[in-house]
Design a protein around this motif. Sequence first.
Motif, PDB file in Angstrom:
ATOM      1  N   ILE A  37       0.875  -1.185   0.000  1.00 26.24           N
ATOM      2  CA  ILE A  37       0.000   0.000   0.000  1.00 26.24           C
ATOM      3  C   ILE A  37       0.903   1.222   0.000  1.00 26.24           C
ATOM      4  N   PHE A  38       1.082   1.835  -1.156  1.00 21.30           N
ATOM      5  CA  PHE A  38       2.033   2.945  -1.281  1.00 21.30           C
ATOM      6  C   PHE A  38       1.507   4.001  -2.248  1.00 21.30           C
ATOM      7  N   GLY A  39       0.180   4.037  -2.435  1.00 19.38           N
ATOM      8  CA  GLY A  39      -0.383   4.979  -3.388  1.00 19.38           C
ATOM      9  C   GLY A  39      -0.023   4.595  -4.814  1.00 19.38           C
ATOM     10  N   CYS A  40      -0.122   5.548  -5.703  1.00 20.21           N
ATOM     11  CA  CYS A  40       0.156   5.297  -7.119  1.00 20.21           C
ATOM     12  C   CYS A  40       1.579   4.801  -7.389  1.00 20.21           C
ATOM     13  N   PRO A  41       2.586   5.166  -6.578  1.00 15.47           N
ATOM     14  CA  PRO A  41       3.945   4.660  -6.813  1.00 15.47           C
ATOM     15  C   PRO A  41       4.168   3.227  -6.325  1.00 15.47           C
ATOM     16  N   GLY A  42       3.101   2.510  -5.953  1.00 13.33           N
ATOM     17  CA  GLY A  42       3.225   1.196  -5.348  1.00 13.33           C
ATOM     18  C   GLY A  42       3.942   0.163  -6.189  1.00 13.33           C
ATOM     19  N   TRP A  43       3.675   0.138  -7.509  1.00 17.10           N
ATOM     20  CA  TRP A  43       4.332  -0.868  -8.349  1.00 17.10           C
ATOM     21  C   TRP A  43       5.837  -0.626  -8.396  1.00 17.10           C
ATOM     22  N   ILE A  44       6.248   0.617  -8.570  1.00 17.16           N
ATOM     23  CA  ILE A  44       7.685   0.928  -8.572  1.00 17.16           C
ATOM     24  C   ILE A  44       8.308   0.531  -7.239  1.00 17.16           C
ATOM     25  N   GLU A  45       7.624   0.812  -6.148  1.00 17.43           N
ATOM     26  CA  GLU A  45       8.158   0.465  -4.825  1.00 17.43           C
ATOM     27  C   GLU A  45       8.273  -1.051  -4.680  1.00 17.43           C
ATOM     28  N   GLY A  46       7.313  -1.783  -5.247  1.00 15.53           N
ATOM     29  CA  GLY A  46       7.389  -3.235  -5.247  1.00 15.53           C
ATOM     30  C   GLY A  46       8.605  -3.737  -6.000  1.00 15.53           C
ATOM     31  N   VAL A  47       8.920  -3.099  -7.136  1.00 17.31           N
ATOM     32  CA  VAL A  47      10.102  -3.465  -7.914  1.00 17.31           C
ATOM     33  C   VAL A  47      11.370  -3.178  -7.107  1.00 17.31           C
ATOM     34  N   ILE A  48      11.383  -2.055  -6.402  1.00 19.35           N
ATOM     35  CA  ILE A  48      12.536  -1.706  -5.565  1.00 19.35           C
ATOM     36  C   ILE A  48      12.731  -2.747  -4.460  1.00 19.35           C
ATOM     37  N   GLN A  49      11.642  -3.195  -3.855  1.00 17.19           N
ATOM     38  CA  GLN A  49      11.752  -4.222  -2.812  1.00 17.19           C
ATOM     39  C   GLN A  49      12.202  -5.553  -3.405  1.00 17.19           C
ATOM     40  N   ALA A  50      11.672  -5.909  -4.554  1.00 12.48           N
ATOM     41  CA  ALA A  50      12.095  -7.150  -5.214  1.00 12.48           C
ATOM     42  C   ALA A  50      13.588  -7.109  -5.515  1.00 12.48           C
ATOM     43  N   ASN A  51      14.053  -5.981  -5.978  1.00  6.00           N
ATOM     44  CA  ASN A  51      15.474  -5.785  -6.252  1.00  6.00           C
ATOM     45  C   ASN A  51      16.308  -6.014  -4.991  1.00  6.00           C
ATOM     46  N   ALA A  52      15.814  -5.499  -3.868  1.00  2.27           N
ATOM     47  CA  ALA A  52      16.533  -5.652  -2.596  1.00  2.27           C
ATOM     48  C   ALA A  52      16.559  -7.111  -2.146  1.00  2.27           C
ATOM     49  N   PHE A  53      15.421  -7.809  -2.300  1.00  2.36           N
ATOM     50  CA  PHE A  53      15.363  -9.224  -1.929  1.00  2.36           C
ATOM     51  C   PHE A  53      16.385 -10.040  -2.720  1.00  2.36           C
ATOM     52  N   ILE A  54      16.438  -9.788  -4.023  1.00  6.30           N
ATOM     53  CA  ILE A  54      17.344 -10.549  -4.888  1.00  6.30           C
ATOM     54  C   ILE A  54      18.796 -10.199  -4.589  1.00  6.30           C
ATOM     55  N   LYS A  55      19.057  -8.916  -4.415  1.00  6.10           N
ATOM     56  CA  LYS A  55      20.428  -8.472  -4.139  1.00  6.10           C
ATOM     57  C   LYS A  55      20.951  -9.056  -2.832  1.00  6.10           C
ATOM     58  N   SER A  56      20.054  -9.214  -1.855  1.00  3.40           N
ATOM     59  CA  SER A  56      20.461  -9.732  -0.543  1.00  3.40           C
ATOM     60  C   SER A  56      20.587 -11.249  -0.515  1.00  3.40           C
ATOM     61  N   GLY A  57      20.124 -11.918  -1.571  1.00  7.07           N
ATOM     62  CA  GLY A  57      20.175 -13.363  -1.615  1.00  7.07           C
ATOM     63  C   GLY A  57      18.932 -14.047  -1.081  1.00  7.07           C
ATOM     64  N   LEU A  58      17.911 -13.265  -0.694  1.00  8.19           N
ATOM     65  CA  LEU A  58      16.681 -13.835  -0.157  1.00  8.19           C
ATOM     66  C   LEU A  58      15.742 -14.349  -1.249  1.00  8.19           C
ATOM     67  N   ALA A  59      15.991 -13.970  -2.483  1.00  8.71           N
ATOM     68  CA  ALA A  59      15.109 -14.379  -3.580  1.00  8.71           C
ATOM     69  C   ALA A  59      15.891 -14.437  -4.883  1.00  8.71           C
ATOM     70  N   LYS A  60      15.330 -15.162  -5.835  1.00 15.75           N
ATOM     71  CA  LYS A  60      15.888 -15.209  -7.185  1.00 15.75           C
ATOM     72  C   LYS A  60      14.909 -14.669  -8.221  1.00 15.75           C
ATOM     73  N   LYS A  61      13.610 -14.900  -7.953  1.00 14.04           N
ATOM     74  CA  LYS A  61      12.582 -14.425  -8.876  1.00 14.04           C
ATOM     75  C   LYS A  61      11.411 -13.849  -8.088  1.00 14.04           C
ATOM     76  N   CYS A  62      10.933 -12.685  -8.521  1.00 15.34           N
ATOM     77  CA  CYS A  62       9.791 -12.034  -7.870  1.00 15.34           C
ATOM     78  C   CYS A  62       8.775 -11.592  -8.920  1.00 15.34           C
ATOM     79  N   LEU A  63       7.524 -11.700  -8.556  1.00 14.90           N
ATOM     80  CA  LEU A  63       6.422 -11.201  -9.381  1.00 14.90           C
ATOM     81  C   LEU A  63       5.868  -9.942  -8.714  1.00 14.90           C
TER      82      LEU A  63
END
Length: 352
Positions: free
Chosen positions: A132-158
């Motif tokens: 829940i981040f208003g209209c910028p929510g999808w971009i913020e989701g991409v930023i979080q997915a990027n962080a998960f992958i960079k940290s090694g917690l994930a390989k693929k995110c939708l």
Amino acid sequence: MKIGITGTGSYIPSIITKNEDFLDHEFLGSDGATFGDNNPVIIEKFKSITGIAERRYAQAELKTSDLGYLAAERAIEDAGIEKESLDYIIFAHNFGDLTPGKIQGDTLPSLATRVKHLLKIKNPKCVAYDMIFGCPGWIEGVIQANAFIKSGLAKKCLVIGGETLSRVIDEYDRDSMIFSDGAGAAIIQADQESSEILSHISATYANEEAYYLFFDKTNDSEGCSNTRYIKMHGRKIYEFACTHVPKAMATCLNESGVSIDEIKKVFIHQANEKMDEAIIKRFYRIYDKEAPKDIMPMSIHKLGNSSVATIPTLFDLVRKGELDQHEIKKGDVVIFASVGAGMNINAIVYRY
């Protein structure tokens, strides 16, 4: 490790509502008073500012989670991945699932969980949650997915952005003509080719700006006082966006190490044509340059403002060659930027 978008998908609802469909509406001010202008004048002024000629509404049987699921299916297919390999499903929205005729949004379970259920993903380690981040929510989701992958917690995110704003608009409010429905999705993963998130930035302004977008009763004094609709202080949002978004975009660009001359497209939240044009103009002015004529793809003219869905939907259309006069090629550098309720701002500089 390069982290990028390997697949996209979108769902554009089938119901087309044109500006002339509002000619018989009774528009009222927030005080319940009528306007001096008649509807043809109101609608013409509206179009000249927003650029919107028509918008899309979802069929009654489709909820926000359904739109997100349909977009997600297409993104997964486009990426060519196995759905069971997803580590995260992030669904950005604002109002949950909305049923026509009912006054409450439904977020139990989360929309991300509903999408996982519809996709029939059995893997319990695929974590699903909402943003829940208003209209910028999808971009913020991409930023979080990027962080998960960079940290090694994930390989693929939708990451999904979806909304059915047609179900939270006050028919007596002129601003109701802005909003629409839709969904867009993307697969984010470590990519050994050229695609790469080069930099990103996010910010929340929550002092006097916090309630520029808000929930409130209908403008009709005789309407139900307990039902709430999306409302906004349009002028304040316009001024806020034009002041802060260009600066955020410039900060993000400077951190990426990329020159302004390398930017091929700017995918900006489709909120208001005049506002978006002003943002782009001010952004380029920071670098003492004029914005290139074809720098900003626009879908708002026919799709309206579907909040978190506008950028992923727009990107999908351009990426797949479905928006006239716009294309992106491998290696192109683009910017994603958005502003919305919170007030939140974010941006990504991305090499496609």
